[in-house]
Write a protein that holds these residues in place. Structure first.
Motif, PDB file in Angstrom:
ATOM      1  N   GLY A 158       5.118  21.559  50.861  1.00 36.96           N
ATOM      2  CA  GLY A 158       5.589  20.183  50.794  1.00 36.96           C
ATOM      3  C   GLY A 158       6.843  20.117  49.951  1.00 36.96           C
ATOM      4  O   GLY A 158       7.003  20.880  48.994  1.00 36.96           O
ATOM      5  N   ALA A 159       7.742  19.198  50.299  1.00 35.17           N
ATOM      6  CA  ALA A 159       8.979  19.042  49.524  1.00 35.17           C
ATOM      7  C   ALA A 159       9.321  17.567  49.429  1.00 35.17           C
ATOM      8  O   ALA A 159       9.603  16.931  50.448  1.00 35.17           O
ATOM      9  N   VAL A 160       9.261  17.035  48.223  1.00 37.09           N
ATOM     10  CA  VAL A 160       9.673  15.658  47.955  1.00 37.09           C
ATOM     11  C   VAL A 160      11.103  15.739  47.447  1.00 37.09           C
ATOM     12  O   VAL A 160      11.351  16.197  46.331  1.00 37.09           O
ATOM     13  N   LEU A 161      12.049  15.295  48.286  1.00 35.60           N
ATOM     14  CA  LEU A 161      13.453  15.660  48.150  1.00 35.60           C
ATOM     15  C   LEU A 161      14.305  14.536  47.566  1.00 35.60           C
ATOM     16  O   LEU A 161      13.968  13.360  47.689  1.00 35.60           O
ATOM     17  N   PRO A 162      15.455  14.902  46.982  1.00 37.45           N
ATOM     18  CA  PRO A 162      16.348  13.911  46.373  1.00 37.45           C
ATOM     19  C   PRO A 162      17.454  13.506  47.338  1.00 37.45           C
ATOM     20  O   PRO A 162      17.557  14.018  48.453  1.00 37.45           O
ATOM     21  N   SER A 163      18.311  12.600  46.866  1.00 39.34           N
ATOM     22  CA  SER A 163      19.469  12.157  47.648  1.00 39.34           C
ATOM     23  C   SER A 163      20.786  12.547  46.993  1.00 39.34           C
ATOM     24  O   SER A 163      21.847  12.125  47.446  1.00 39.34           O
ATOM     25  N   ASN A 164      20.737  13.356  45.928  1.00 37.74           N
ATOM     26  CA  ASN A 164      21.953  13.559  45.128  1.00 37.74           C
ATOM     27  C   ASN A 164      22.988  14.445  45.808  1.00 37.74           C
ATOM     28  O   ASN A 164      24.187  14.201  45.698  1.00 37.74           O
ATOM     29  N   SER A 165      22.554  15.486  46.533  1.00 38.94           N
ATOM     30  CA  SER A 165      23.515  16.436  47.089  1.00 38.94           C
ATOM     31  C   SER A 165      22.860  17.231  48.211  1.00 38.94           C
ATOM     32  O   SER A 165      21.759  17.755  48.039  1.00 38.94           O
ATOM     33  N   PRO A 166      23.525  17.371  49.375  1.00 36.10           N
ATOM     34  CA  PRO A 166      22.920  18.109  50.496  1.00 36.10           C
ATOM     35  C   PRO A 166      22.595  19.558  50.165  1.00 36.10           C
ATOM     36  O   PRO A 166      21.643  20.118  50.705  1.00 36.10           O
ATOM     37  N   GLY A 167      23.369  20.181  49.286  1.00 40.51           N
ATOM     38  CA  GLY A 167      23.168  21.590  49.005  1.00 40.51           C
ATOM     39  C   GLY A 167      21.811  21.917  48.425  1.00 40.51           C
ATOM     40  O   GLY A 167      21.341  23.054  48.525  1.00 40.51           O
ATOM     41  N   VAL A 168      21.144  20.928  47.832  1.00 43.82           N
ATOM     42  CA  VAL A 168      19.837  21.171  47.226  1.00 43.82           C
ATOM     43  C   VAL A 168      18.808  21.597  48.272  1.00 43.82           C
ATOM     44  O   VAL A 168      17.827  22.276  47.954  1.00 43.82           O
ATOM     45  N   HIS A 169      19.042  21.261  49.534  1.00 43.86           N
ATOM     46  CA  HIS A 169      18.078  21.607  50.576  1.00 43.86           C
ATOM     47  C   HIS A 169      18.057  23.101  50.892  1.00 43.86           C
ATOM     48  O   HIS A 169      17.152  23.570  51.585  1.00 43.86           O
ATOM     49  N   SER A 170      19.025  23.819  50.373  1.00 48.56           N
ATOM     50  CA  SER A 170      19.003  25.275  50.552  1.00 48.56           C
ATOM     51  C   SER A 170      17.821  25.911  49.827  1.00 48.56           C
ATOM     52  O   SER A 170      17.431  27.036  50.144  1.00 48.56           O
ATOM     53  N   LEU A 171      17.206  25.185  48.888  1.00 45.78           N
ATOM     54  CA  LEU A 171      16.138  25.770  48.080  1.00 45.78           C
ATOM     55  C   LEU A 171      14.841  25.939  48.853  1.00 45.78           C
ATOM     56  O   LEU A 171      14.060  26.837  48.552  1.00 45.78           O
ATOM     57  N   TRP A 172      14.564  25.063  49.838  1.00 40.27           N
ATOM     58  CA  TRP A 172      13.314  25.198  50.581  1.00 40.27           C
ATOM     59  C   TRP A 172      13.469  25.972  51.891  1.00 40.27           C
ATOM     60  O   TRP A 172      12.488  26.336  52.527  1.00 40.27           O
ATOM     61  N   ILE A 173      14.705  26.226  52.280  1.00 38.81           N
ATOM     62  CA  ILE A 173      14.964  26.923  53.552  1.00 38.81           C
ATOM     63  C   ILE A 173      14.240  28.274  53.651  1.00 38.81           C
ATOM     64  O   ILE A 173      13.689  28.608  54.704  1.00 38.81           O
ATOM     65  N   PRO A 174      14.202  29.119  52.587  1.00 35.95           N
ATOM     66  CA  PRO A 174      13.552  30.428  52.736  1.00 35.95           C
ATOM     67  C   PRO A 174      12.086  30.366  53.133  1.00 35.95           C
ATOM     68  O   PRO A 174      11.533  31.363  53.621  1.00 35.95           O
ATOM     69  N   ALA A 175      11.417  29.219  52.942  1.00 37.90           N
ATOM     70  CA  ALA A 175      10.006  29.130  53.322  1.00 37.90           C
ATOM     71  C   ALA A 175       9.803  29.431  54.799  1.00 37.90           C
ATOM     72  O   ALA A 175       8.777  30.006  55.188  1.00 37.90           O
ATOM     73  N   VAL A 176      10.757  29.057  55.624  1.00 34.89           N
ATOM     74  CA  VAL A 176      10.621  29.292  57.070  1.00 34.89           C
ATOM     75  C   VAL A 176      10.550  30.789  57.346  1.00 34.89           C
ATOM     76  O   VAL A 176       9.662  31.262  58.076  1.00 34.89           O
ATOM     77  N   ALA A 177      11.476  31.553  56.765  1.00 33.84           N
ATOM     78  CA  ALA A 177      11.464  33.003  56.970  1.00 33.84           C
ATOM     79  C   ALA A 177      10.240  33.656  56.345  1.00 33.84           C
ATOM     80  O   ALA A 177       9.832  34.742  56.766  1.00 33.84           O
ATOM     81  N   LEU A 178       9.635  32.991  55.358  1.00 31.18           N
ATOM     82  CA  LEU A 178       8.419  33.508  54.729  1.00 31.18           C
ATOM     83  C   LEU A 178       7.158  33.048  55.450  1.00 31.18           C
ATOM     84  O   LEU A 178       6.052  33.195  54.942  1.00 31.18           O
ATOM     85  N   LYS A 179       7.339  32.455  56.647  1.00 31.36           N
ATOM     86  CA  LYS A 179       6.227  32.122  57.548  1.00 31.36           C
ATOM     87  C   LYS A 179       5.366  30.969  57.028  1.00 31.36           C
ATOM     88  O   LYS A 179       4.165  30.919  57.257  1.00 31.36           O
ATOM     89  N   VAL A 180       6.002  30.029  56.332  1.00 31.68           N
ATOM     90  CA  VAL A 180       5.284  28.878  55.774  1.00 31.68           C
ATOM     91  C   VAL A 180       5.857  27.597  56.376  1.00 31.68           C
ATOM     92  O   VAL A 180       7.046  27.311  56.209  1.00 31.68           O
ATOM     93  N   PRO A 181       5.055  26.791  57.079  1.00 31.92           N
ATOM     94  CA  PRO A 181       5.532  25.516  57.624  1.00 31.92           C
ATOM     95  C   PRO A 181       5.988  24.568  56.518  1.00 31.92           C
ATOM     96  O   PRO A 181       5.603  24.700  55.350  1.00 31.92           O
ATOM     97  N   LEU A 182       6.788  23.572  56.905  1.00 28.65           N
ATOM     98  CA  LEU A 182       7.369  22.634  55.958  1.00 28.65           C
ATOM     99  C   LEU A 182       6.879  21.212  56.202  1.00 28.65           C
ATOM    100  O   LEU A 182       6.742  20.781  57.347  1.00 28.65           O
ATOM    101  N   VAL A 183       6.640  20.506  55.117  1.00 29.43           N
ATOM    102  CA  VAL A 183       6.320  19.076  55.157  1.00 29.43           C
ATOM    103  C   VAL A 183       7.341  18.403  54.250  1.00 29.43           C
ATOM    104  O   VAL A 183       7.260  18.501  53.026  1.00 29.43           O
ATOM    105  N   LEU A 184       8.320  17.723  54.841  1.00 31.69           N
ATOM    106  CA  LEU A 184       9.486  17.237  54.121  1.00 31.69           C
ATOM    107  C   LEU A 184       9.457  15.727  53.962  1.00 31.69           C
ATOM    108  O   LEU A 184       9.292  14.993  54.938  1.00 31.69           O
ATOM    109  N   LYS A 185       9.618  15.270  52.735  1.00 35.21           N
ATOM    110  CA  LYS A 185       9.803  13.854  52.458  1.00 35.21           C
ATOM    111  C   LYS A 185      11.244  13.681  51.973  1.00 35.21           C
ATOM    112  O   LYS A 185      11.591  14.078  50.870  1.00 35.21           O
ATOM    113  N   PRO A 186      12.147  13.102  52.800  1.00 37.12           N
ATOM    114  CA  PRO A 186      13.559  13.019  52.414  1.00 37.12           C
ATOM    115  C   PRO A 186      13.803  11.930  51.383  1.00 37.12           C
ATOM    116  O   PRO A 186      13.020  10.988  51.237  1.00 37.12           O
ATOM    117  N   GLY A 187      14.919  12.044  50.672  1.00 33.94           N
ATOM    118  CA  GLY A 187      15.370  10.961  49.813  1.00 33.94           C
ATOM    119  C   GLY A 187      15.817   9.781  50.658  1.00 33.94           C
ATOM    120  O   GLY A 187      16.230   9.943  51.812  1.00 33.94           O
TER     121      GLY A 187
END
Length: 472
Positions: A158-187
């Protein structure tokens, strides 16, 4: 008006309840975002184990290849958005329109996300410290003559995300390659980037069950944090406070990143002004890795005055100006509130503002906060170790002997020193999350270094594993 739907395991869903987000400049509604309630989220997340099994059909190697394809799609393709498509130009203008980040900085952040996707193998190598990633496919393996086994601790991140800067979303991206689904709550002001990343992944061939996207309110965000075995939470002190002691939740709060200039280098501070300015002002000062403090053992007032003069040259400009470097505030009331808070703290003795001109600027229909420099005479002043989402920096002078004990929690510390003992003290302290020894800007990232916690260790744990000789 553009509509952004909910994604329920990759399937678009238009809710009866929506929230409109207006353009920061015109005030006209720019996007309508479907809202997920807690009941919908709870119902959907019961199927997370199934989604995890589906994503596990891909090998890590296949997912790395899909990340590389997603990098190209994210930056060049017209991708699905609601009932239509979104071009890269649309994306940049829309992110800027709701967040106030200048278009040039939106493009830079787009490049940062592309870089993570293109360099995902290096990122994973850094997170796992060279683990043979085929072990994650089989559950165990032999590397360097050692038998290793790793088990995933969750069915989704799960990721409860901010609105400050798009680059912060790079932090959860590796989960996909690590075979973990994502549940995203956007800012609220920045639903664009996580939605576009998900679409790029699906276009690249990642199974849609890996992506759930729930724009929601505070109770909905808590539902995600409660129901996902592992989560990331972004926010200020009050937002993250109730989750600080929950090991399932990786906290991404205020950075309070610092530049430290120590004794032997104190007479050479002028040669480091460019580094300080970049660390403070890059990306509009919105990132947790921007320096919000310069801690020195001498010449503090001189450094503060020189820094104020340099930062004064960074003027607010229209968001589409090619040289714009300061973000406008999506909520002008918040800008005025922060400015008033700074003024109240300045009434307390021990701090002097060195910024010239008005702090709050109205320009081209937008509200800006001018870069602000405060000279603090001691580390106890409330402005000495604080952080705001614009180029704000305090310069603090402390005795060398009290430096390490005074700095407090620090996400990134850039240390400029010729002393041998200070680096060892900082290596020993738990206060500093990322340590830069030498003239490295606080905002400079390395693909193979973890950021504010290690995502791999958050998602996986090493398991004791032995294999009977007869089965080898």
């Amino acid at each position: 008006m553009v509509h952004i739907p909910i994604l329920r395991a990759g399937r678009s869903y238009r809710s009866l309840k929506t929230v409109s987000v207006s353009h920061i400049k015109t005030g006209e509604p720019l996007v309508e975002v479907s809202q997920a309630n807690t009941g919908l989220i709870a119902k959907d997340l019961r199927d997370l184990p199934l989604h995890k099994q589906t994503l596990s059909q891909h090998s890590v190697s296949e997912l790395i290849g899909m990340c590389n394809d997603a990098a190209r799609l994210f930056t060049t393709a017209d991708l699905p958005l609601g009932g239509g498509t979104q071009s890269p130009t649309d994306y940049v203008e829309q992110v800027s329109g709701t967040t106030g980040l200048p278009e040039t900085l939106c493009q830079q952040n787009m490049g940062k996300i592309q870089g993570v996707l293109e360099n995902i193998e290096t990122v994973l190598d850094g997170l796992t410290r060279g683990l043979d990633l085929r072990i994650l496919d089989s559950g165990w393996g032999v590397q360097n003559e050692r038998t290793l086994s790793y088990v995933c601790e969750t069915d989704a991140l799960g990721a409860v995300l901010p609105s400050n800067s798009p680059g912060v979303h790079s932090l959860w991206i590796p989960a996909v390659a690590l075979k973990v689904p994502l549940v995203l709550k956007p800012g609220r002001e920045e639903p664009w980037t996580p939605y576009r990343i998900a679409q790029a992944f699906m276009e690249a061939g990642v199974l849609p069950e890996a992506f759930s996207f729930y724009p929601t309110d505070y109770p909905g965000a808590n539902e995600i944090l409660f129901r996902c075995g592992r989560s990331m939470l972004f926010g200020g002190g009050s937002t993250v406070e109730s989750w600080l002691n929950d090991p399932r939740v990786e906290i991404h709060g205020p950075g309070r990143s610092k530049i430290i200039i120590h004794e032997g280098q104190q007479s050479n501070w002028k040669q480091h002004l460019d580094l300080i300015v970049e660390s403070v002002a890059k990306n509009g000062g919105r990132s947790c890795i921007n320096a919000s403090g310069v801690w020195v053992t001498a010449h503090g007032n001189d450094i503060a005055e020189a820094l104020a003069e340099r930062l004064a040259a960074i003027e607010p400009k229209p968001l589409d100006h090619p040289e714009a470097g300061i973000a406008a505030w999506a909520n002008p009331k918040a800008a005025h509130s922060i400015s008033s808070l700074i003024d109240r703290h300045l009434k307390q003795s021990g701090a002097i503002e060195l910024t010239s001109g008005e702090r709050v600027i109205e320009l081209d229909g937008c509200t800006f906060l001018r870069p602000t420099v405060v000279w603090c005479e001691n580390p106890e002043h409330p402005l000495a170790n604080t952080e705001f989402p614009f180029p704000f920096v305090s310069v603090v002078e402390v005795p060398a002997a009290k430096l390490v004990e005074s700095i407090g929690a620090t996400l990134v510390a850039t240390v400029i020193t010729e002393d041998d003992e200070l680096p060892q003290e900082l290596l020993s302290t738990s206060f500093v999350d990322r340590l830069n020894l030498g003239a490295i800007p606080t905002n400079q990232i390395s693909w193979d270094s973890p950021h504010e916690g290690n995502l791999f260790e958050h998602l996986y744990r090493q398991r004791a594993f032995q294999l009977c000789d007869i089965l080898k």
